[in-house]
Design a protein around this motif. Structure first.
Motif, short mmCIF file in Angstrom:
data_model
loop_
_atom_site.label_atom_id
_atom_site.label_comp_id
_atom_site.label_asym_id
_atom_site.label_seq_id
_atom_site.Cartn_x
_atom_site.Cartn_y
_atom_site.Cartn_z
N GLU A 109 -22.20 8.92 -59.78
CA GLU A 109 -20.79 8.55 -59.67
C GLU A 109 -20.63 7.07 -59.30
OE1 GLU A 109 -17.42 9.68 -56.50
OE2 GLU A 109 -18.26 11.39 -57.57
N GLN A 110 -21.39 6.61 -58.33
CA GLN A 110 -21.24 5.24 -57.83
C GLN A 110 -22.05 4.22 -58.62
OE1 GLN A 110 -19.07 4.29 -55.61
NE2 GLN A 110 -18.41 6.36 -55.09
N GLY A 111 -23.16 4.67 -59.17
CA GLY A 111 -24.05 3.77 -59.90
C GLY A 111 -25.09 3.17 -58.96
N GLU A 112 -26.30 3.06 -59.48
CA GLU A 112 -27.43 2.58 -58.67
C GLU A 112 -27.21 1.16 -58.16
OE1 GLU A 112 -27.71 4.04 -61.66
OE2 GLU A 112 -29.25 5.62 -61.56
N ALA A 113 -26.72 0.26 -59.02
CA ALA A 113 -26.52 -1.14 -58.61
C ALA A 113 -25.48 -1.24 -57.50
CB ALA A 113 -26.11 -1.98 -59.81
N HIS A 114 -24.42 -0.46 -57.60
CA HIS A 114 -23.36 -0.47 -56.58
C HIS A 114 -23.91 0.05 -55.24
CE1 HIS A 114 -18.74 0.22 -56.07
NE2 HIS A 114 -19.23 -0.58 -55.16
N ILE A 115 -24.68 1.11 -55.30
CA ILE A 115 -25.28 1.67 -54.08
C ILE A 115 -26.25 0.67 -53.46
CG2 ILE A 115 -26.89 3.44 -53.23
CD1 ILE A 115 -25.44 5.43 -55.08
N TYR A 116 -27.08 0.05 -54.29
CA TYR A 116 -28.04 -0.91 -53.74
C TYR A 116 -27.32 -2.13 -53.15
CZ TYR A 116 -32.11 -3.82 -53.05
OH TYR A 116 -33.08 -4.61 -52.48
N GLY A 117 -26.26 -2.57 -53.79
CA GLY A 117 -25.48 -3.68 -53.24
C GLY A 117 -24.89 -3.33 -51.88
N ALA A 118 -24.38 -2.12 -51.73
CA ALA A 118 -23.84 -1.68 -50.44
C ALA A 118 -24.95 -1.62 -49.39
CB ALA A 118 -23.16 -0.32 -50.58
N HIS A 119 -26.11 -1.15 -49.78
CA HIS A 119 -27.25 -1.11 -48.86
C HIS A 119 -27.59 -2.52 -48.37
CE1 HIS A 119 -31.38 -0.96 -47.45
NE2 HIS A 119 -31.68 -1.83 -48.40
N ARG A 120 -27.58 -3.49 -49.27
CA ARG A 120 -27.92 -4.86 -48.91
C ARG A 120 -26.92 -5.45 -47.90
NH1 ARG A 120 -32.64 -7.02 -49.35
NH2 ARG A 120 -31.80 -9.06 -49.83
N ARG A 121 -25.69 -4.95 -47.91
CA ARG A 121 -24.68 -5.42 -46.96
C ARG A 121 -24.79 -4.71 -45.61
NH1 ARG A 121 -21.94 -5.09 -51.81
NH2 ARG A 121 -20.82 -3.20 -51.23
N GLY A 122 -25.53 -3.60 -45.55
CA GLY A 122 -25.75 -2.90 -44.28
C GLY A 122 -25.47 -1.42 -44.36
N PRO A 123 -26.04 -0.65 -43.42
CA PRO A 123 -25.87 0.82 -43.42
C PRO A 123 -24.40 1.25 -43.36
CG PRO A 123 -27.54 0.17 -41.83
CD PRO A 123 -26.91 -1.09 -42.35
N ALA A 124 -23.58 0.52 -42.62
CA ALA A 124 -22.17 0.91 -42.53
C ALA A 124 -21.49 0.80 -43.89
CB ALA A 124 -21.45 0.05 -41.50
N GLU A 125 -21.87 -0.18 -44.67
CA GLU A 125 -21.29 -0.35 -46.01
C GLU A 125 -21.68 0.79 -46.94
OE1 GLU A 125 -19.15 -2.64 -47.39
OE2 GLU A 125 -18.83 -3.31 -45.33
N LEU A 126 -22.94 1.20 -46.84
CA LEU A 126 -23.39 2.31 -47.68
C LEU A 126 -22.67 3.60 -47.31
CD1 LEU A 126 -25.26 3.27 -49.93
CD2 LEU A 126 -27.03 3.66 -48.21
N ARG A 127 -22.53 3.87 -46.03
CA ARG A 127 -21.78 5.06 -45.59
C ARG A 127 -20.33 4.98 -46.02
NH1 ARG A 127 -24.54 8.39 -41.82
NH2 ARG A 127 -26.50 7.43 -41.20
N GLN A 128 -19.74 3.80 -45.91
CA GLN A 128 -18.36 3.61 -46.33
C GLN A 128 -18.21 3.92 -47.81
OE1 GLN A 128 -15.54 3.08 -44.62
NE2 GLN A 128 -14.34 3.03 -46.50
N LEU A 129 -19.12 3.37 -48.62
CA LEU A 129 -19.06 3.58 -50.07
C LEU A 129 -19.19 5.06 -50.43
CD1 LEU A 129 -19.15 2.48 -53.03
CD2 LEU A 129 -21.64 2.43 -52.76
N LEU A 130 -20.21 5.71 -49.88
CA LEU A 130 -20.48 7.10 -50.28
C LEU A 130 -19.56 8.11 -49.61
CD1 LEU A 130 -24.40 7.17 -50.26
CD2 LEU A 130 -22.86 6.84 -52.21
N CYS A 131 -19.28 7.91 -48.33
CA CYS A 131 -18.64 8.98 -47.55
C CYS A 131 -17.17 8.75 -47.20
CB CYS A 131 -19.42 9.18 -46.25
SG CYS A 131 -21.19 9.46 -46.48
N HIS A 132 -16.79 7.50 -46.97
CA HIS A 132 -15.47 7.26 -46.42
C HIS A 132 -14.49 6.59 -47.37
CE1 HIS A 132 -16.61 8.55 -42.39
NE2 HIS A 132 -17.75 7.94 -42.61
N GLY A 133 -14.89 6.37 -48.61
CA GLY A 133 -13.97 5.77 -49.58
C GLY A 133 -12.79 6.70 -49.85
N ASP A 134 -11.90 6.27 -50.72
CA ASP A 134 -10.70 7.07 -51.01
C ASP A 134 -11.01 8.51 -51.41
OD1 ASP A 134 -9.12 4.90 -50.47
OD2 ASP A 134 -8.95 4.28 -52.57
N LYS A 135 -12.07 8.69 -52.20
CA LYS A 135 -12.41 10.02 -52.68
C LYS A 135 -13.63 10.61 -51.96
CE LYS A 135 -10.58 9.12 -57.25
NZ LYS A 135 -10.88 9.00 -58.67
#
Length: 192
Positions: free
Chosen positions: A146-172
């Protein structure tokens, strides 16, 4: 004085601590009990992660992805991974066995438990194995797709909170509108 002290010490040791007729047996350990969580048919049989546990599952998945990517980056000196490398790491993250996760009941509420999730009460029964590993794997693959590998890896590079935000706390995301847990399920209009 020394003789009296020595006699008192010997009598104290021989007399014990007033435990009665235990003849040196250790005192009985207090007994504790914790019931296993009572799982609904959906929780036991469905191939999908129950809605009430999706936020916990998402945090577990984000933790595992973060750990696997961090370890891969350490191997290359904390530099950014090549696309082929992070694709492989994400696939490996989602395809792992997930056996260290399970469900337990805490204060009458079922919670997913395992690495990367908040510690639960010290005395509880964890139901692991069964459908939980395949549910986590399917959910993980779904997030990556759903998110795409590049998007997930980019969030990881910004930090664990960003990855959790992307996967778990976004609008959906399954934790949307909540810091740690999803809101209580709302009744649908036609169910009222």
């Amino acid at each position: 004085m020394r003789a009296a002290l020595a006699a008192w010490l010997v009598l104290s040791l021989l007399g014990g601590t007033g435990a009665g007729d235990t003849c040196g047996d250790p005192p009985a350990a207090p007994s504790y009990s914790a019931p296993a969580p009572q799982l609904s048919p959906e929780e036991r049989l469905s191939p999908h992660m129950p809605e009430s546990l999706r936020c916990d599952a998402c945090h577990a998945i984000a933790f595992q992805i973060e750990e696997q990517l961090r370890k891969a980056e350490e191997k290359v000196g904390k530099k950014a991974l090549k696309e082929s490398d992070y694709l492989e790491v994400l696939e490996r993250s989602c395809s792992q066995d997930w056996e260290s996760y399970g469900v337990l009941e805490l204060d009458g509420e079922k919670r997913l438990s395992g690495p990367g999730l908040p510690r639960q009460q010290p005395l509880s029964v964890l139901v692991s194995g069964g459908p939980w590993p395949s549910r986590l794997s399917k959910l993980c693959h779904g997030y990556v797709g759903e998110q795409g590998e590049a998007h997930i890896y980019g969030a990881h590079r910004r930090g664990p909170a960003e990855l959790r935000q992307l996967l778990c706390h976004g609008d959906k995301g399954p934790c949307a509108g909540s810091k740690d847990r999803p809101d209580a399920p709302k009744a649908r209009q036609n169910e009222l």
